[in-house]
Design a protein around this motif. Structure first.
Motif, mmCIF file in Angstrom:
data_model
loop_
_atom_site.group_PDB
_atom_site.id
_atom_site.type_symbol
_atom_site.label_atom_id
_atom_site.label_comp_id
_atom_site.label_asym_id
_atom_site.label_seq_id
_atom_site.Cartn_x
_atom_site.Cartn_y
_atom_site.Cartn_z
ATOM 1 N N UNK A 43 0.820 -1.194 0.000
ATOM 2 C CA UNK A 43 0.000 0.000 0.000
ATOM 3 C C UNK A 43 0.862 1.255 0.000
ATOM 4 N N UNK A 44 0.194 2.385 0.011
ATOM 5 C CA UNK A 44 0.880 3.681 -0.071
ATOM 6 C C UNK A 44 1.846 3.898 1.100
ATOM 7 N N UNK A 45 1.466 3.456 2.302
ATOM 8 C CA UNK A 45 2.313 3.682 3.475
ATOM 9 C C UNK A 45 3.640 2.925 3.357
ATOM 10 N N UNK A 46 3.592 1.670 2.961
ATOM 11 C CA UNK A 46 4.832 0.895 2.822
ATOM 12 C C UNK A 46 5.681 1.409 1.667
ATOM 13 N N UNK A 47 5.051 1.806 0.571
ATOM 14 C CA UNK A 47 5.818 2.354 -0.553
ATOM 15 C C UNK A 47 6.496 3.663 -0.154
ATOM 16 N N UNK A 48 5.817 4.458 0.672
ATOM 17 C CA UNK A 48 6.407 5.697 1.166
ATOM 18 C C UNK A 48 7.621 5.389 2.048
ATOM 19 N N UNK A 49 7.507 4.369 2.923
ATOM 20 C CA UNK A 49 8.645 3.961 3.747
ATOM 21 C C UNK A 49 9.802 3.497 2.871
ATOM 22 N N UNK A 50 9.491 2.732 1.828
ATOM 23 C CA UNK A 50 10.538 2.274 0.903
ATOM 24 C C UNK A 50 11.255 3.469 0.289
ATOM 25 N N UNK A 51 10.510 4.433 -0.189
ATOM 26 C CA UNK A 51 11.125 5.620 -0.797
ATOM 27 C C UNK A 51 11.991 6.386 0.203
#
Length: 133
Positions: A43-51
């Motif tokens: 989801x958006x939260x995990x992708x944001x953490x990845x970035x």
């Protein structure tokens, strides 16, 4: 200073913990992480953490010198290296793992991983830092 295997970053993201300082990743790991996030339907939260992780880590690129080491590690893993002999049965390594190992070896920094895919490469001279998450 260590080079982080892909599984280390995935573990940090899943646990939502900060990455310690002086950590590096291979450009190959960047691709693996992005592909993993898509295939795992993050989801958006995990992708944001990845970035955020990708912005804080120094990314090491590959070049022709590293490709020479890649070839040597691949031959060694298959028990076909003309000078360095593998003392166990041959290993088939994933191509991305070969690139990651070659990068760590070239820069002479330990590779931190949670799996056993690289264990035989200590005979080649790769420095390993086994971690548990």
């Amino acid at each position: 200073m260590v080079l982080l295997d892909t599984n280390i970053i995935i573990g940090y993201i899943r646990k939502d913990v900060s990455c310690p300082p002086e950590r590096f990743i291979s450009i190959i790991t960047v691709g693996e992480l992005k592909a993993f996030s898509i295939k795992s339907k993050w989801g958006a939260e995990k992708r944001l953490r990845l970035n955020k992780y990708l912005q804080t880590l120094q990314v090491l690129d590959i070049d022709e010198k590293i490709s020479d080491i890649y070839a040597e590690i691949d031959a060694f893993s298959q028990g076909l290296h003309p000078e360095k002999k593998l003392t166990i049965s041959s290993r088939n390594m994933g191509k991305n793992d070969l690139w990651i190992a070659a990068t760590a070896y070239f820069f002479d920094i330990p590779l931190q991983t949670t799996d056993n895919d690289f264990d035989h490469l200590t005979e080649f001279g790769l420095k390993l830092d086994k971690a548990s998450l």
